[in-house]
Design a protein around this motif. Structure first.
Motif, PDB file in Angstrom:
ATOM      1  N   ILE A   1      66.421   0.105   5.654  1.00 49.72           N
ATOM      2  CA  ILE A   1      65.391   0.428   6.637  1.00 49.72           C
ATOM      3  C   ILE A   1      65.995   0.448   8.033  1.00 49.72           C
ATOM      4  N   ILE A   2      65.807   1.568   8.721  1.00 47.51           N
ATOM      5  CA  ILE A   2      66.176   1.685  10.131  1.00 47.51           C
ATOM      6  C   ILE A   2      64.955   2.240  10.865  1.00 47.51           C
ATOM      7  N   GLY A   3      65.053   2.353  12.178  1.00 51.63           N
ATOM      8  CA  GLY A   3      63.977   3.013  12.904  1.00 51.63           C
ATOM      9  C   GLY A   3      63.801   2.489  14.312  1.00 51.63           C
ATOM     10  N   HIS A   4      62.865   3.082  15.000  1.00 51.38           N
ATOM     11  CA  HIS A   4      62.410   2.661  16.319  1.00 51.38           C
ATOM     12  C   HIS A   4      61.571   3.739  16.986  1.00 51.38           C
ATOM     13  N   SER A   5      62.041   4.989  16.980  1.00 47.89           N
ATOM     14  CA  SER A   5      61.339   6.074  17.655  1.00 47.89           C
ATOM     15  C   SER A   5      60.869   7.115  16.642  1.00 47.89           C
ATOM     16  N   THR A   6      59.639   7.579  16.816  1.00 51.26           N
ATOM     17  CA  THR A   6      59.067   8.605  15.941  1.00 51.26           C
ATOM     18  C   THR A   6      59.747   9.952  16.121  1.00 51.26           C
ATOM     19  N   TRP A   7      60.130  10.276  17.352  1.00 53.10           N
ATOM     20  CA  TRP A   7      60.455  11.643  17.744  1.00 53.10           C
ATOM     21  C   TRP A   7      61.908  11.983  17.455  1.00 53.10           C
ATOM     22  N   PHE A   8      62.135  13.182  16.916  1.00 55.10           N
ATOM     23  CA  PHE A   8      63.485  13.555  16.507  1.00 55.10           C
ATOM     24  C   PHE A   8      63.702  15.059  16.605  1.00 55.10           C
ATOM     25  N   THR A   9      64.975  15.445  16.500  1.00 52.33           N
ATOM     26  CA  THR A   9      65.389  16.850  16.434  1.00 52.33           C
ATOM     27  C   THR A   9      66.314  16.978  15.237  1.00 52.33           C
ATOM     28  N   ILE A  10      65.861  17.685  14.196  1.00 47.38           N
ATOM     29  CA  ILE A  10      66.631  17.787  12.965  1.00 47.38           C
ATOM     30  C   ILE A  10      66.912  19.248  12.626  1.00 47.38           C
ATOM     31  N   ASP A  11      67.968  19.457  11.861  1.00 48.20           N
ATOM     32  CA  ASP A  11      68.305  20.825  11.485  1.00 48.20           C
ATOM     33  C   ASP A  11      67.553  21.218  10.209  1.00 48.20           C
ATOM     34  N   TRP A  12      67.721  22.468   9.824  1.00 47.20           N
ATOM     35  CA  TRP A  12      66.983  23.027   8.685  1.00 47.20           C
ATOM     36  C   TRP A  12      67.301  22.288   7.390  1.00 47.20           C
ATOM     37  N   GLU A  13      68.577  21.992   7.177  1.00 47.96           N
ATOM     38  CA  GLU A  13      68.998  21.282   5.963  1.00 47.96           C
ATOM     39  C   GLU A  13      68.299  19.930   5.860  1.00 47.96           C
ATOM     40  N   SER A  14      68.228  19.216   6.962  1.00 51.38           N
ATOM     41  CA  SER A  14      67.592  17.896   6.957  1.00 51.38           C
ATOM     42  C   SER A  14      66.095  17.999   6.714  1.00 51.38           C
ATOM     43  N   ALA A  15      65.464  19.015   7.294  1.00 54.78           N
ATOM     44  CA  ALA A  15      64.032  19.220   7.080  1.00 54.78           C
ATOM     45  C   ALA A  15      63.741  19.492   5.607  1.00 54.78           C
ATOM     46  N   LEU A  16      64.572  20.342   4.976  1.00 55.25           N
ATOM     47  CA  LEU A  16      64.418  20.620   3.550  1.00 55.25           C
ATOM     48  C   LEU A  16      64.557  19.342   2.731  1.00 55.25           C
ATOM     49  N   TYR A  17      65.519  18.508   3.106  1.00 55.88           N
ATOM     50  CA  TYR A  17      65.757  17.276   2.362  1.00 55.88           C
ATOM     51  C   TYR A  17      64.561  16.329   2.467  1.00 55.88           C
ATOM     52  N   VAL A  18      64.007  16.189   3.670  1.00 57.03           N
ATOM     53  CA  VAL A  18      62.871  15.284   3.861  1.00 57.03           C
ATOM     54  C   VAL A  18      61.698  15.692   2.970  1.00 57.03           C
ATOM     55  N   VAL A  19      61.338  16.962   3.012  1.00 63.96           N
ATOM     56  CA  VAL A  19      60.189  17.423   2.223  1.00 63.96           C
ATOM     57  C   VAL A  19      60.477  17.289   0.723  1.00 63.96           C
ATOM     58  N   LYS A  20      61.678  17.612   0.311  1.00 59.12           N
ATOM     59  CA  LYS A  20      62.040  17.471  -1.107  1.00 59.12           C
ATOM     60  C   LYS A  20      61.968  16.014  -1.539  1.00 59.12           C
ATOM     61  N   PHE A  21      62.429  15.105  -0.697  1.00 53.91           N
ATOM     62  CA  PHE A  21      62.397  13.679  -1.027  1.00 53.91           C
ATOM     63  C   PHE A  21      60.957  13.206  -1.210  1.00 53.91           C
ATOM     64  N   PHE A  22      60.077  13.607  -0.309  1.00 55.93           N
ATOM     65  CA  PHE A  22      58.666  13.218  -0.416  1.00 55.93           C
ATOM     66  C   PHE A  22      58.043  13.793  -1.686  1.00 55.93           C
ATOM     67  N   ASP A  23      58.400  15.029  -2.036  1.00 54.51           N
ATOM     68  CA  ASP A  23      57.838  15.672  -3.217  1.00 54.51           C
ATOM     69  C   ASP A  23      58.332  15.037  -4.509  1.00 54.51           C
ATOM     70  N   GLU A  24      59.622  14.657  -4.525  1.00 55.43           N
ATOM     71  CA  GLU A  24      60.225  14.189  -5.767  1.00 55.43           C
ATOM     72  C   GLU A  24      60.154  12.683  -5.962  1.00 55.43           C
ATOM     73  N   ASN A  25      59.702  11.955  -4.953  1.00 56.07           N
ATOM     74  CA  ASN A  25      59.649  10.496  -5.036  1.00 56.07           C
ATOM     75  C   ASN A  25      58.277   9.956  -4.635  1.00 56.07           C
ATOM     76  N   PRO A  26      57.211  10.441  -5.296  1.00 60.76           N
ATOM     77  CA  PRO A  26      55.863  10.023  -4.888  1.00 60.76           C
ATOM     78  C   PRO A  26      55.605   8.530  -5.053  1.00 60.76           C
ATOM     79  N   SER A  27      56.157   7.914  -6.105  1.00 61.24           N
ATOM     80  CA  SER A  27      55.926   6.482  -6.311  1.00 61.24           C
ATOM     81  C   SER A  27      56.597   5.660  -5.218  1.00 61.24           C
ATOM     82  N   PHE A  28      57.776   6.110  -4.787  1.00 64.23           N
ATOM     83  CA  PHE A  28      58.453   5.409  -3.686  1.00 64.23           C
ATOM     84  C   PHE A  28      57.665   5.571  -2.392  1.00 64.23           C
TER      85      PHE A  28
END
Length: 283
Positions: free
Chosen positions: A169-196
């Motif tokens: 666990i890391i964090g502190h600020s909500t706001w970020f600037t991410i590239d296309w690859e990272s955006a794809l990864y985030v959405v895929k992770f949420f889709d494929e790991n619903p129980s987590f």
């Protein structure tokens, strides 16, 4: 360089319109998530190619998991827009650019392949406190009477939730600037790991740590730069940052940050006027 801004807005229609206008560029598009509590008819937003309204709209509660849902849904909207963007920049309706769009794009081109978010690592006091946000149950997204009493009862009777030890666990600020690859990864992770992801339901402030932690625990970690490119003043020691005014004009002009947070034209419109005429002026 194609850039998409995701703007999370919940108030101040005139200020939101001003923000959208300040971001206009032929290779830039703004995607606006308007809180479901808002009356869209009160927002006179331009009907043009450089703007898209995000659907569905979420009823977002400050600190609630609804904020995470709105952010991920907004990223998904950009990914499904039919265009590929080099970068996706998450801001709020009370942020404002401190430098011209051209300067921001040039910076991202120079730093292609990097993603920008601000965070603390395990062991930091903020992260230690944040663990309590996600181990206990919080009913922030609910409005029923007695919800805080119910929270206390449930947190007394039910064991604390645990996050897998192999997930940092890391964090502190909500706001970020991410590239296309990272955006794809985030959405895929949420889709494929619903129980987590469900482990973070009924938490508080997950928007400040979940997406950041998902990327930090991925193969994309080496791309992360611990800098969200925002000028934010926490000097008042409150849960929200200090409202920026003309007293901050010199610091905003001299900073290397590309966005400031946060502004309120009802408190000080002069600072926004100043930024338009000085900081955002392309020489």
């Amino acid at each position: 360089m194609k850039l998409a801004h995701i703007i999370l807005a919940h108030s101040k229609p005139l200020q939101l319109r001003r923000l959208i206008d300040s971001l206009q560029d032929e290779s830039v598009k703004s995607f606006v998530h308007l809180d479901a509590k808002c009356n869209a008819d009160e927002y006179d937003l331009p009907n043009e190619q450089g703007l898209e309204m995000i659907t569905p709209r979420f009823d977002v509660s400050w600190g609630g998991f609804s904020q995470v849902m709105a952010i991920v849904s907004s990223i998904r909207c950009v990914l499904n827009s039919g265009e590929v963007y080099d970068y996706i920049n998450l801001i709020s309706g009370q942020d404002y650019p401190l430098k011209p769009v051209s300067a921001f794009k040039a910076f991202l081109e120079k730093n292609a392949g990097k993603i920008f978010m601000e965070f603390h690592l395990p062991g930091h006091a903020w992260v230690k406190e944040a663990i309590q946000r996600i181990s206990k149950y919080h009913f922030t997204d609910f409005k029923f009477k007695g919800r805080y009493l119910l929270e206390r009862i449930i947190n007394t009777l039910i064991p604390a939730r645990k996050i897998p030890k192999d997930f940092t666990i890391i964090g502190h600020s909500t706001w970020f600037t991410i590239d296309w690859e990272s955006a794809l990864y985030v959405v895929k992770f949420f889709d494929e790991n619903p129980s987590f992801i469900r482990r973070f339901n009924y938490t508080w402030g997950a928007d400040e740590l979940l997406i950041q932690s998902v990327l930090f625990n991925s193969h994309l970690r080496s791309k992360i730069v611990n800098d969200n490119l925002r000028y934010i003043d926490w000097s008042e020691g409150k849960a929200s940052p200090r409202i920026l005014t003309m007293a901050d004009a010199k610091n905003l002009r001299d900073t290397n940050c590309f966005f400031g947070r946060k502004f309120d034209m009802e408190i000080d419109q002069d600072i926004v006027d100043y930024l338009d005429t000085q900081a955002l002026k392309v020489i």
